[in-house]
Design a protein around this motif. Structure first.
Motif, PDB file in Angstrom:
ATOM      1  N   THR A  20       0.848  -1.180   0.000  1.00 45.52           N
ATOM      2  CA  THR A  20       0.000   0.000   0.000  1.00 45.52           C
ATOM      3  C   THR A  20       0.882   1.228   0.000  1.00 45.52           C
ATOM      4  OG1 THR A  20      -0.053   0.107   2.408  1.00 45.52           O
ATOM      5  CG2 THR A  20      -1.741  -1.244   1.321  1.00 45.52           C
ATOM      6  N   ALA A  21       0.279   2.371  -0.346  1.00 44.64           N
ATOM      7  CA  ALA A  21       1.053   3.609  -0.419  1.00 44.64           C
ATOM      8  C   ALA A  21       1.700   3.933   0.918  1.00 44.64           C
ATOM      9  CB  ALA A  21       0.144   4.754  -0.868  1.00 44.64           C
ATOM     10  N   GLN A  22       1.004   3.589   2.022  1.00 43.81           N
ATOM     11  CA  GLN A  22       1.530   3.899   3.342  1.00 43.81           C
ATOM     12  C   GLN A  22       2.790   3.100   3.672  1.00 43.81           C
ATOM     13  OE1 GLN A  22      -1.602   3.123   2.670  1.00 43.81           O
ATOM     14  NE2 GLN A  22      -2.778   4.981   3.142  1.00 43.81           N
ATOM     15  N   ARG A  23       2.989   1.962   3.016  1.00 39.50           N
ATOM     16  CA  ARG A  23       4.116   1.088   3.333  1.00 39.50           C
ATOM     17  C   ARG A  23       5.284   1.256   2.370  1.00 39.50           C
ATOM     18  NH1 ARG A  23       2.932  -4.296   2.567  1.00 39.50           N
ATOM     19  NH2 ARG A  23       4.837  -4.785   3.725  1.00 39.50           N
ATOM     20  N   ARG A  24       5.077   1.969   1.284  1.00 40.98           N
ATOM     21  CA  ARG A  24       6.130   2.113   0.277  1.00 40.98           C
ATOM     22  C   ARG A  24       7.210   3.085   0.740  1.00 40.98           C
ATOM     23  NH1 ARG A  24       3.920   2.015  -5.595  1.00 40.98           N
ATOM     24  NH2 ARG A  24       5.255   3.842  -5.773  1.00 40.98           N
ATOM     25  N   VAL A  25       8.459   2.708   0.538  1.00 43.00           N
ATOM     26  CA  VAL A  25       9.580   3.612   0.785  1.00 43.00           C
ATOM     27  C   VAL A  25      10.627   3.423  -0.297  1.00 43.00           C
ATOM     28  CG1 VAL A  25       9.352   3.839   3.295  1.00 43.00           C
ATOM     29  CG2 VAL A  25      10.671   1.951   2.339  1.00 43.00           C
ATOM     30  N   ARG A  42       9.520   8.223   2.066  1.00 44.61           N
ATOM     31  CA  ARG A  42       8.173   7.853   1.608  1.00 44.61           C
ATOM     32  C   ARG A  42       7.836   8.601   0.319  1.00 44.61           C
ATOM     33  NH1 ARG A  42       5.442   5.179   5.737  1.00 44.61           N
ATOM     34  NH2 ARG A  42       6.359   5.414   7.819  1.00 44.61           N
ATOM     35  N   ASP A  44       5.643  10.710  -0.380  1.00 44.67           N
ATOM     36  CA  ASP A  44       5.287  12.125  -0.232  1.00 44.67           C
ATOM     37  C   ASP A  44       6.488  12.982   0.155  1.00 44.67           C
ATOM     38  OD1 ASP A  44       5.746  11.414   2.382  1.00 44.67           O
ATOM     39  OD2 ASP A  44       3.766  12.004   3.126  1.00 44.67           O
ATOM     40  N   THR A  46       8.437  12.586   2.851  1.00 39.79           N
ATOM     41  CA  THR A  46       8.801  12.551   4.260  1.00 39.79           C
ATOM     42  C   THR A  46       9.845  11.459   4.492  1.00 39.79           C
ATOM     43  OG1 THR A  46       6.968  11.056   4.791  1.00 39.79           O
ATOM     44  CG2 THR A  46       6.570  13.418   5.028  1.00 39.79           C
ATOM     45  N   HIS A  48      11.565   8.612   6.689  1.00 39.70           N
ATOM     46  CA  HIS A  48      11.255   7.644   7.748  1.00 39.70           C
ATOM     47  C   HIS A  48      12.472   7.372   8.625  1.00 39.70           C
ATOM     48  CE1 HIS A  48       9.806   4.038   9.791  1.00 39.70           C
ATOM     49  NE2 HIS A  48      10.911   3.412   9.379  1.00 39.70           N
ATOM     50  N   LEU A  84       7.897  -1.973   6.376  1.00 40.47           N
ATOM     51  CA  LEU A  84       7.750  -1.203   5.156  1.00 40.47           C
ATOM     52  C   LEU A  84       8.271  -2.008   3.972  1.00 40.47           C
ATOM     53  CD1 LEU A  84       9.096   2.180   6.561  1.00 40.47           C
ATOM     54  CD2 LEU A  84       6.699   1.508   6.292  1.00 40.47           C
TER      55      LEU A  84
END
Length: 328
Positions: A20-25, A42, A44, A46, A48, A84
């Motif tokens: 998911t987008a939240q887990r992508r790095v 991430r 966006d 940000t 991590h 992630l």
């Protein structure tokens, strides 16, 4: 590349699912002559997780590349340990970079000569990877997420040990036909002036870089090891020689940036690099000197870079994400 690519450009392990987008790095490295700034970033922008590692360029280019690979692999492992999913890798290096073919063509700071960095990263990590120019990716980050945000035409100017620039238009960096665009430091602004390591005389870098400013003051004042910060500080305290050295550097920088504006007609100059730590002691007189020199050109805004030394890592990640989107 060992991993497959799923919908939306996200890397997928065999038999698995797209993260998911939240887990992508993105695994991101900004490689300099003395140190590597490394991060998990991430989509966006940000950050991590960050790490710092010495480059130790004196060991030779193959040893430096080995360190890059080891650090990148360690970051990928760290991402997975944090729940992630690394989907790509982005690496930035100084010098001349062939981004299309993933080659570090020439870098005096790191010792690279036609090193296939991208291919080696992809081989080690099993992830799609990109290689970018350190100043260009930093400029991309500043244009999209930092001090240049909201402007279509941005010139990011990094003033540190050397001087380089990056033209960013609509969020994309311009590398030139051979990967060598943006060498603002090697515009000759004082013909016959101080010798530059590039072989010319009177280059902007030989007059307005942090290294040149410190060296000039050290020679005139007889103060070995003086830095540009020393010059700024002493100028503020009323040291007449420091004021002269600082004024001459500002004038050289202004001359170079007038040439840059004549060529690029940008809306904003984003000033980064170590010398930008002088803040208004640099920006205010530089903009004033620039405006005194322009004639018909429309002056751009002058702003200090906003992302600090994370810009290179963030920009490397953005370049990698762009690559994923273009290949989906």
């Amino acid at each position: 590349m060992g991993d497959c690519t799923g919908e939306g450009g996200a890397a997928v392990r065999p038999g698995g699912h797209a993260p998911t987008a939240q887990r992508r790095v993105v695994v991101a490295l900004d490689v300099g002559g003395t140190g590597m700034k490394c991060a998990l970033v991430r989509p966006d922008g940000t950050v991590h997780h960050t790490e710092r590692h010495p480059t130790r360029a004196e060991r030779g280019p193959e040893a430096v590349l080995s360190t890059i690979l080891d650090v990148a692999e360690g970051l990928a492992h760290r991402a997975r340990a944090d729940g992630l999913e690394p989907v790509a890798a982005g690496v930035a290096v100084p010098g001349v970079v062939d981004e299309e073919n993933g080659l570090a063509v020439w870098s005096s700071n790191v010792g690279f000569r036609d090193v296939p960095v991208r291919a080696r990263i992809e081989e080690r990590l099993g992830l799609p990877a990109v290689l970018g120019h350190d100043v260009r990716v930093g400029g991309t980050a500043e244009a999209r997420l930092g001090a240049g945000r909201g402007h279509r035409h941005v010139l990011f100017v990094a003033i540190g040990t050397g001087i380089a620039a990056a033209l960013i238009v609509d969020g994309a960096g311009y590398g030139g036909a051979h990967g060598g665009a943006g060498e603002l430091g090697h515009i000759v602004v004082r013909p016959g002036g101080p010798a530059c390591p590039c072989g010319q005389r009177g280059c902007l870098e030989s007059l307005g870089s942090a290294r040149a400013i410190g060296l000039r003051y050290a020679q005139l004042a007889g103060v070995p090891g003086a830095t540009a910060l020393d010059v700024v500080t002493r100028a503020g305290e009323g040291d007449a020689l420091a004021r002269t050295v600082w004024r001459e550097a500002i004038e050289a920088l202004a001359d170079g940036m007038v040439i840059a504006q004549a060529l690029y007609d940008v809306g904003v100059f984003v000033i980064g690099g170590g010398l930008a730590e002088a803040r208004q002691e640099l920006l205010h007189p530089l903009e004033k000197a620039f405006r005194e020199r322009v004639t018909f050109h429309r002056p751009p805004e002058f702003v200090r870079a906003g992302l600090g030394d994370e810009a290179g890592c963030i920009g490397s990640a953005l370049l990698a994400l762009d690559h994923l989107e273009s290949t989906q």
